[in-house]
Design a protein around this motif. Structure first.
Motif, short mmCIF file in Angstrom:
data_model
loop_
_atom_site.label_atom_id
_atom_site.label_comp_id
_atom_site.label_asym_id
_atom_site.label_seq_id
_atom_site.Cartn_x
_atom_site.Cartn_y
_atom_site.Cartn_z
N VAL A 47 0.87 -1.18 0.00
CA VAL A 47 0.00 0.00 0.00
C VAL A 47 0.90 1.22 0.00
N GLU A 97 -2.71 5.29 -5.81
CA GLU A 97 -3.89 6.16 -5.81
C GLU A 97 -3.48 7.57 -5.38
N ALA A 116 -6.46 9.64 -3.87
CA ALA A 116 -7.29 8.93 -2.90
C ALA A 116 -7.68 9.83 -1.73
N GLN A 137 -7.04 1.60 4.39
CA GLN A 137 -6.45 0.84 3.28
C GLN A 137 -5.55 -0.28 3.79
N ARG A 150 -7.74 -3.06 5.20
CA ARG A 150 -8.44 -3.74 4.11
C ARG A 150 -7.49 -4.66 3.34
#
Length: 449
Positions: free
Chosen positions: A127, A149, A152, A185, A188
């Motif tokens: 991530v 991202e 994001a 994030q 997850r």
């Protein structure tokens, strides 16, 4: 494998490993130059403790925190890279220039690749987060497959990163929202892509995923010399083979994917570009072998670039490829012209009974007679296992970076420099007879003759 940190059925491993580039101190300031990184780490840990059921006293994340100057830090880094659930790199221009960050990225990415090789479903446990703004042109090829991202957490995050949000009080709300979003994030990714722990790899011998720009060639040519199911001896086990040489999978008990695919992925993770070809489809660039009696001569035509031309090269060779006569003679011709930057890797799986048989030993001897130059070069390096027979997929993954480095080193040392493309220079031609009148007169300094 026993998972460190587990008690009963609970998984108490750190949720994330925060990887960042240490900022050098400037001037005589006593302030910690990485103070803001450590604040981000603490805020992430607080959020993750609130979002998960980690018991009190269990670290939610790992950061080295000035430990590089202490004893035992390589072992602690390796252990946490081998057990943490998610890898969080703080991207910046300094990050990609750091060999330590490159090693951390490579070690964790290698762990994900190993899980994929064992048949695990898609694992996406990296991530990335922006510490400062990073342009697309600054991203190494080795991380091009990672989804970043940028928007994001808002446009300001995309343009300044976490550092910019933290330094100005008026962006405090945006920082709080961004750090909470990053914590979500991480949790997850840990839940959606569970990654089993692995054995820690030695930190000192872990290669970097980031190669310094402008230092040597950035392209490897990978050539596969292996049979297909159609040209194997009738008694040879067909399990490792397919319809194309690139389907060859000598470690099929350890991985469901062809070796060329595994090697290509591993080389890309070292920040190289890769061209994968089959030896049977290549013009080797050497003298054409004469056809055996009854064979048609080869067709003439345009000569494609040979496997030894233009880039450092690695030949993945299956000794069973020598059982086909024409291929064996082409390999022998290739060996006579292959430059010093061509290396070989000989997978010889110890779990393949036919490789350990008397016929396997004879093929090994034939291999040394066919490729004496390439194999002898390999024996003189620190990665001689590559040509002595690589017994397992783990051994293959361990030796491949060393072979890539060796090929690149020889290419830089021996390859001729290619001039840049441009118009060809033609020396001007003088018209008429050449005489002293065409030469400039000597200057008159006013002295006596």
């Amino acid at each position: 494998m026993e998972i460190p940190g587990r008690t009963g059925s609970a998984d108490n491993r750190p949720y994330f490993f925060l990887s960042y580039a240490h900022t050098p101190r400037s001037g005589a300031s006593d302030q910690d130059p990485d103070y803001w990184v450590h604040k981000l780490f603490r805020d992430l840990c607080d959020h993750i403790m609130a979002l998960t059921d980690l018991p009190a006293g269990t670290p939610a994340g790992f950061i080295d925190r000035e430990m590089r100057s202490g004893q035992g830090w390589p072992e602690r880094l390796s252990e946490n890279l081998a057990t943490c659930r998610v890898f969080v790199p703080l991207l910046s221009a300094r990050y990609f220039a750091s060999e330590d960050c490159g090693r951390e990225w490579y070690a964790f990415n290698d762990r994900m690749r190993a899980a994929k090789d064992r048949g695990a479903r898609s694992v996406d446990a990296i991530v990335p987060a922006l510490w400062t703004h990073v342009g697309y042109d600054q991203l190494p090829d080795s991380i091009s497959h990672i989804h970043l991202e940028r928007n994001a957490f808002g446009i300001r995050y995309a343009t300044t990163g976490f550092y910019g949000l933290m330094k100005l009080n008026r962006y405090l709300d945006e920082y709080e929202e961004a750090v909470l979003g990053l914590a979500h994030q991480i949790v997850r990714a840990a839940n959606d892509s569970p990654l089993a722990p692995c054995r820690p790899r030695p930190y000192a011998t872990t290669p970097s995923a980031f190669k310094p720009r402008g230092h040597g060639p950035r392209h490897i040519r990978l050539t596969v010399a292996a049979p297909t199911v159609d040209d194997l001896p009738v008694h040879r086990d067909r399990t490792p083979y397919g319809d194309d040489p690139q389907d060859w999978n000598p470690y099929h008990r350890e991985s469901t994917r062809p070796l060329s695919e595994l090697a290509e992925e591993a080389i890309r993770s070292l920040d190289y570009r890769v061209t994968v070809t089959s030896f049977d489809d290549e013009d080797t660039g050497g003298p054409a072998p004469q056809p055996a009696e009854g064979e048609a001569p080869p067709q003439s035509g345009a000569e494609p670039e040979g496997p030894q031309a233009g880039h450092p090269g690695i030949l993945l060779i299956d000794p069973w490829a020598l059982t086909e006569e024409l291929r064996r003679r082409r390999l022998k011709a290739y060996d006579s012209t292959a430059p010093a930057w061509t290396n070989a890797i000989v997978p010889w799986c110890r779990r393949d009974a036919q490789c350990q048989s008397e016929e396997g030993e004879q093929l090994t001897e034939e291999l040394y007679r066919t490729l004496p130059g390439i194999l002898e070069r390999g024996r003189r390096t620190d990665c001689r296992i590559a040509v002595n027979g690589v017994p397992s997929l783990k051994a293959f993954n361990d030796v491949l970076p060393a072979v890539v480095a060796n090929s690149t080193r020889h290419y830089m040392r021996n390859a001729e420099a290619s001039p840049p493309p441009g118009p060809k220079y033609t020396k001007p031609r003088l018209e008429g007879p050449v005489s002293g009148a065409l030469l400039p007169e000597p200057p008159d300094h006013g002295g006596a003759a």
